[in-house]
Write a protein that holds these residues in place. Structure first.
Motif, PDB file in Angstrom:
ATOM      1  N   GLY A 329      51.700  63.445  20.446  1.00 33.86           N
ATOM      2  CA  GLY A 329      51.669  62.118  20.481  1.00 33.86           C
ATOM      3  C   GLY A 329      50.407  63.445  22.104  1.00 33.86           C
ATOM      4  O   GLY A 329      50.363  63.370  23.011  1.00 33.86           O
ATOM      5  N   HIS A 330      48.678  61.670  21.019  1.00 33.24           N
ATOM      6  CA  HIS A 330      48.088  62.023  22.639  1.00 33.24           C
ATOM      7  C   HIS A 330      47.992  63.509  22.545  1.00 33.24           C
ATOM      8  O   HIS A 330      46.901  63.454  24.315  1.00 33.24           O
ATOM      9  CB  HIS A 330      48.353  61.092  23.208  1.00 33.24           C
ATOM     10  CG  HIS A 330      48.833  59.553  23.082  1.00 33.24           C
ATOM     11  ND1 HIS A 330      48.578  58.630  21.835  1.00 33.24           N
ATOM     12  CD2 HIS A 330      50.249  58.813  23.090  1.00 33.24           C
ATOM     13  CE1 HIS A 330      49.209  57.758  22.078  1.00 33.24           C
ATOM     14  NE2 HIS A 330      50.279  58.350  22.732  1.00 33.24           N
ATOM     15  N   LEU A 331      47.355  64.414  22.033  1.00 32.20           N
ATOM     16  CA  LEU A 331      46.469  65.397  22.331  1.00 32.20           C
ATOM     17  C   LEU A 331      45.121  65.513  22.147  1.00 32.20           C
ATOM     18  O   LEU A 331      44.643  67.232  22.419  1.00 32.20           O
ATOM     19  CB  LEU A 331      47.150  66.957  21.843  1.00 32.20           C
ATOM     20  CG  LEU A 331      48.216  66.765  22.658  1.00 32.20           C
ATOM     21  CD1 LEU A 331      49.384  68.187  21.500  1.00 32.20           C
ATOM     22  CD2 LEU A 331      49.137  67.202  23.812  1.00 32.20           C
ATOM     23  N   ALA A 332      45.004  64.602  20.947  1.00 34.80           N
ATOM     24  CA  ALA A 332      43.718  64.365  20.674  1.00 34.80           C
ATOM     25  C   ALA A 332      43.192  65.462  19.392  1.00 34.80           C
ATOM     26  O   ALA A 332      41.901  66.181  20.144  1.00 34.80           O
ATOM     27  CB  ALA A 332      42.875  64.281  21.446  1.00 34.80           C
ATOM     28  N   PRO A 333      43.342  66.017  18.874  1.00 38.39           N
ATOM     29  CA  PRO A 333      42.790  67.156  17.265  1.00 38.39           C
ATOM     30  C   PRO A 333      41.677  66.886  16.926  1.00 38.39           C
ATOM     31  O   PRO A 333      41.402  65.780  16.295  1.00 38.39           O
ATOM     32  CB  PRO A 333      43.497  67.844  16.742  1.00 38.39           C
ATOM     33  CG  PRO A 333      44.317  65.645  16.369  1.00 38.39           C
ATOM     34  CD  PRO A 333      44.418  65.276  17.646  1.00 38.39           C
ATOM     35  N   ASN A 334      40.439  67.833  17.970  1.00 36.73           N
ATOM     36  CA  ASN A 334      39.354  67.815  16.998  1.00 36.73           C
ATOM     37  C   ASN A 334      38.567  68.562  16.697  1.00 36.73           C
ATOM     38  O   ASN A 334      37.402  68.298  16.078  1.00 36.73           O
ATOM     39  CB  ASN A 334      38.143  67.708  18.447  1.00 36.73           C
ATOM     40  CG  ASN A 334      38.218  66.293  19.021  1.00 36.73           C
ATOM     41  OD1 ASN A 334      38.794  65.626  19.072  1.00 36.73           O
ATOM     42  ND2 ASN A 334      37.286  65.950  19.520  1.00 36.73           N
ATOM     43  N   ALA A 335      39.464  70.055  16.091  1.00 39.28           N
ATOM     44  CA  ALA A 335      38.646  70.936  15.430  1.00 39.28           C
ATOM     45  C   ALA A 335      39.594  71.384  14.976  1.00 39.28           C
ATOM     46  O   ALA A 335      41.121  71.684  15.408  1.00 39.28           O
ATOM     47  CB  ALA A 335      37.620  71.300  15.983  1.00 39.28           C
ATOM     48  N   GLY A 358      42.332  66.501  24.418  1.00 35.40           N
ATOM     49  CA  GLY A 358      42.896  65.850  24.991  1.00 35.40           C
ATOM     50  C   GLY A 358      42.404  64.086  25.146  1.00 35.40           C
ATOM     51  O   GLY A 358      41.747  64.101  24.726  1.00 35.40           O
ATOM     52  N   SER A 359      43.317  63.352  25.517  1.00 36.78           N
ATOM     53  CA  SER A 359      43.639  62.223  25.396  1.00 36.78           C
ATOM     54  C   SER A 359      44.124  61.450  26.990  1.00 36.78           C
ATOM     55  O   SER A 359      43.600  62.205  27.960  1.00 36.78           O
ATOM     56  CB  SER A 359      44.925  61.420  23.864  1.00 36.78           C
ATOM     57  OG  SER A 359      44.731  60.086  24.052  1.00 36.78           O
ATOM     58  N   TRP A 360      43.898  60.046  26.509  1.00 38.51           N
ATOM     59  CA  TRP A 360      44.234  59.286  28.029  1.00 38.51           C
ATOM     60  C   TRP A 360      45.688  58.443  27.920  1.00 38.51           C
ATOM     61  O   TRP A 360      46.190  57.513  28.939  1.00 38.51           O
ATOM     62  CB  TRP A 360      42.442  58.330  27.842  1.00 38.51           C
ATOM     63  CG  TRP A 360      42.913  57.435  26.878  1.00 38.51           C
ATOM     64  CD1 TRP A 360      42.067  57.461  25.121  1.00 38.51           C
ATOM     65  CD2 TRP A 360      43.370  55.527  26.357  1.00 38.51           C
ATOM     66  NE1 TRP A 360      42.810  56.625  24.860  1.00 38.51           N
ATOM     67  CE2 TRP A 360      42.875  55.716  25.354  1.00 38.51           C
ATOM     68  CE3 TRP A 360      43.693  55.553  27.145  1.00 38.51           C
ATOM     69  CZ2 TRP A 360      43.587  53.972  24.767  1.00 38.51           C
ATOM     70  CZ3 TRP A 360      44.540  54.180  26.597  1.00 38.51           C
ATOM     71  CH2 TRP A 360      44.105  54.140  25.284  1.00 38.51           C
ATOM     72  N   ALA A 368      47.632  65.892  28.224  1.00 36.77           N
ATOM     73  CA  ALA A 368      48.201  66.980  27.682  1.00 36.77           C
ATOM     74  C   ALA A 368      46.643  67.084  26.955  1.00 36.77           C
ATOM     75  O   ALA A 368      46.796  66.690  26.439  1.00 36.77           O
ATOM     76  CB  ALA A 368      49.350  67.283  27.338  1.00 36.77           C
ATOM     77  N   GLY A 369      47.070  68.639  26.559  1.00 32.73           N
ATOM     78  CA  GLY A 369      46.121  68.988  25.334  1.00 32.73           C
ATOM     79  C   GLY A 369      44.993  70.274  25.628  1.00 32.73           C
ATOM     80  O   GLY A 369      45.526  71.343  26.791  1.00 32.73           O
ATOM     81  N   TYR A 370      44.050  69.569  25.736  1.00 33.39           N
ATOM     82  CA  TYR A 370      43.147  71.316  26.216  1.00 33.39           C
ATOM     83  C   TYR A 370      43.376  72.811  26.458  1.00 33.39           C
ATOM     84  O   TYR A 370      43.670  73.698  26.944  1.00 33.39           O
ATOM     85  CB  TYR A 370      42.972  70.425  28.232  1.00 33.39           C
ATOM     86  CG  TYR A 370      43.361  68.780  28.003  1.00 33.39           C
ATOM     87  CD1 TYR A 370      41.947  68.665  28.311  1.00 33.39           C
ATOM     88  CD2 TYR A 370      43.945  68.663  29.033  1.00 33.39           C
ATOM     89  CE1 TYR A 370      41.749  67.041  28.512  1.00 33.39           C
ATOM     90  CE2 TYR A 370      44.397  67.255  28.993  1.00 33.39           C
ATOM     91  CZ  TYR A 370      43.071  66.326  29.198  1.00 33.39           C
ATOM     92  OH  TYR A 370      42.781  64.968  29.591  1.00 33.39           O
ATOM     93  N   MET A 371      43.772  72.630  24.662  1.00 30.43           N
ATOM     94  CA  MET A 371      44.220  73.955  24.521  1.00 30.43           C
ATOM     95  C   MET A 371      43.813  73.815  23.227  1.00 30.43           C
ATOM     96  O   MET A 371      42.698  73.409  22.042  1.00 30.43           O
ATOM     97  CB  MET A 371      45.645  74.192  24.673  1.00 30.43           C
ATOM     98  CG  MET A 371      46.412  72.991  23.527  1.00 30.43           C
ATOM     99  SD  MET A 371      48.349  73.613  22.907  1.00 30.43           S
ATOM    100  CE  MET A 371      48.822  71.797  22.355  1.00 30.43           C
ATOM    101  N   VAL A 372      43.397  75.841  22.329  1.00 26.82           N
ATOM    102  CA  VAL A 372      43.203  75.789  21.225  1.00 26.82           C
ATOM    103  C   VAL A 372      44.912  76.142  20.642  1.00 26.82           C
ATOM    104  O   VAL A 372      45.541  77.412  21.044  1.00 26.82           O
ATOM    105  CB  VAL A 372      42.434  77.169  20.887  1.00 26.82           C
ATOM    106  CG1 VAL A 372      42.643  77.057  19.655  1.00 26.82           C
ATOM    107  CG2 VAL A 372      41.213  76.509  21.252  1.00 26.82           C
TER     108      VAL A 372
END
Length: 438
Positions: A329-335, A358-360, A368-372
Motif C-alpha cells: 500500500g501507499h506506493l502511489a503508482p503514477n504511470a 511515493g505516498s504520504w 516507500a515507493g520512489y522507484m520503477v
C-alpha cells in the motif's frame, strides 16, 4: 620498344595517381564521417544516481523543468512533457536533443493549462487539463503545427478537490480512455472524518471513480457522449493499452487512513501497508469495487471496507474483479507502460513498467515507493511477481515525508530506439535508461 616502355611508364604513373586519388578520397570520406557522427550518449558514471540491473545505464536528459507528469516521445526522439503546474505560463514542454548525446538542448513551451495526461499517435498530440482533453495536429516529423490552436475533444469532466487530474491512454483504434478520479477517500458524508457515515450507494460513481471512453475524432464530447467503461476505481493515474492482448490496464491508488479512521481495527504498521495498490486488466462493464471493498495483498482477498461494516477480515465484492498484480500500500503508482521495444533483454518484452511516486499515508512508518517496478508478461498475463527495476530516485533510504525525496517518478515513455524515459515532478528531471551490455 622505347615507345612501349614510355607508354607503360605513363600507365604506371596514371594508375598510381588513381590509387592516390582513391586513397585521399577515402581518407577524406572517413574524416568527414568522423566529424559528422553523433557523439555517444553521455551515460552518467553513477547512472544519474539510479540503481539499475546489470547492463543498464542512465543519464539525465533535462533537469529543473518544474513539475513534469506524463511524457510522450515522438518518432524522432523529441519529448513532449506535461507539466502539472504552469511554468512561465506554459503547461507543455517540447525537448529535443540536437547532437545525439542524449541531453536536450532545445526547450520550447506552449499550452496555457496544467495537468497530467499526454499521448501521441501518428497525427496528433493529445493533452489534458483537469477538466478537458485537447489535441494538436502534427507535421510529418511529429512536431505540433499550431501550438495556439488545439481542438477540444472532451470537456466538462468533474474535477473535485482531490484526484482531479485526468490521465488517459489510446487504444490505437480511435478510442481514448480517461481516468476520472473519485474526489473522496472512501465515500463518507464528510470526507476523511472519523465517525462520518459512508454513503450507500456511493453517489460519486455516476461521474467519477472510473474510466470513461471517448472518440479521438469528435469535438466537445462529455459524459453524455462517452461510454462509462469501468467503475469502482478510486483513482487511476497510470494506465496503458496492452497491444499484446488488446486490453486496458490500470494501476489504482488504494484508499487511505485505515488507522486514523478506525484505530480499533488497524494499527499504524498495518495501515502503512494496506490496502494494496492494484493493477487491473479492464474490459467494458468491469467494477473494481471501490469504495465498498479494498484488496488485501497479504490475505489475497477482497475485504469489506470498514465504512461499510468491514472489520479487516470480512470479505466482500463478489462481483468485483480481482487485480492481476497487487503491490504494498501507499506506493502511489503514477504511470504504466507496456514495453514493446527491442533494446532491452527479451525478459522485458511486452512486460509492464510501473512508476511509483511515493505516498504520504505510511506515517509514522517510513515512506516507500520512489522507484520503477517491472512485471513480466506473456500473452497479456503476468508470468511472475513484480520486481524493482530502477531505484534510488529518492536519494535516501529514510524518507519520513514525500517532500524529503529528491526525485518522484511520475511518467514513463518509450523512445524510438527502445530507451525508457522516466519523468519526475520533485526535481523536474527527465531520465533516460538504456541497455548497453553486449
Amino acid at each position: 620498344m622505347a615507345k612501349f616502355l614510355q607508354k607503360t611508364a605513363k600507365l604506371k604513373i596514371s594508375f598510381g595517381y588513381c590509387i592516390l586519388v582513391i586513397f585521399l578520397a577515402s581518407a577524406c570520406k572517413e574524416e568527414s564521417k568522423d566529424k559528422n557522427e553523433a557523439p555517444s550518449l553521455k551515460i552518467s558514471a553513477d547512472n544519474a544516481g539510479l540503481t539499475l540491473p546489470e547492463g543498464f545505464g542512465a543519464l539525465k536528459v533535462a533537469d529543473s523543468l518544474g513539475k513534469p507528469r506524463h511524457i510522450a516521445v515522438n518518432s524522432n526522439g523529441g519529448i513532449y512533457v506535461k507539466l502539472r503546474e504552469l511554468v512561465d505560463g506554459e503547461g507543455i514542454l517540447y525537448l529535443e536533443d540536437n547532437d545525439g548525446d542524449g541531453i536536450a538542448e532545445t526547450k520550447q513551451g506552449f499550452a496555457d493549462y496544467g495537468g497530467t495526461g499526454i499521448a501521441l499517435d501518428d497525427n496528433y498530440l493529445y493533452a489534458s487539463s483537469d477538466e478537458e482533453i485537447f489535441r494538436y495536429k502534427l507535421d510529418e516529423s511529429q512536431k505540433v503545427i499550431d501550438k495556439d490552436a488545439p481542438e477540444n475533444i472532451v470537456t466538462g469532466l468533474v474535477a473535485g478537490g482531490s484526484h482531479a487530474t485526468k490521465s488517459f491512454t489510446l487504444d490505437g483504434k480511435g478510442n481514448l480512455y480517461v481516468n476520472i478520479g473519485a474526489y473522496s477517500n472512501a465515500c463518507q458524508e464528510e470526507d476523511r472524518k472519523k465517525g462520518s457515515p459512508a454513503m450507500m450507494p456511493c453517489p460519486i460513481l455516476d461521474s467519477a471513480g472510473g474510466i470513461w471512453q471517448f472518440k479521438i475524432d469528435k469535438m466537445k464530447q462529455s459524459y453524455n457522449n462517452g461510454v462509462h467503461y469501468a467503475t469502482g476505481l478510486r483513482n487511476v493515474v497510470g494506465l496503458d493499452w496492452n497491444k499484446s492482448n488488446d486490453h486496458l490496464f490500470v494501476a489504482q491508488h488504494g484508499r487511505d487512513m485505515l488507522h486514523t479512521l478506525f484505530p480499533d481495527l488497524y494499527d499504524t504498521e498495518t495501515s502503512a501497508i494496506l490496502p494494496a495498490e492494484t493493477l487491473y486488466m479492464l474490459k467494458e462493464g468491469d467494477d473494481a469495487g471501490w469504495p465498498y471493498i479494498y484488496y488485501d495483498q497479504i490475505q489475497q482477498k477482497k475485504i469489506l471496507a470498514p465504512e461499510y461494516g468491514g472489520d479487516g477480515k470480512k470479505t466482500g465484492g463478489e462481483n468485483a474483479i480481482d487485480p492481476v498484480i497487487a503491490f504494498p500500500g501507499h506506493l502511489a503508482p503514477n504511470a504504466v507502460l507496456f514495453y514493446t521495444g527491442n533494446m532491452f533483454p527479451e525478459k522485458y518484452k511486452n512486460g509492464a513498467f510501473i512508476a511509483f511516486r511515493g505516498s504520504w499515508n505510511r506515517a509514522p512508518e517510513p515512506q516507500a515507493g520512489y522507484m520503477v517496478a517491472f512485471v513480466p508478461f506473456e500473452n497479456g498475463k503476468p508470468t511472475g511477481d513484480w520486481e524493482v527495476f530502477a531505484d534510488g530516485f529518492s536519494g535516501s533510504d529514510n524518507i519520513k515525508s514525500p517532500n524529503d525525496a529528491k526525485h518522484r517518478p511520475t511518467g514513463l515513455a518509450q523512445g524510438p530506439d527502445g530507451s525508457l524515459y522516466v519523468s519526475d515532478d520533485a526535481g523536474g528531471t527527465i531520465f533516460r535508461i538504456v541497455y548497453s551490455k553486449k
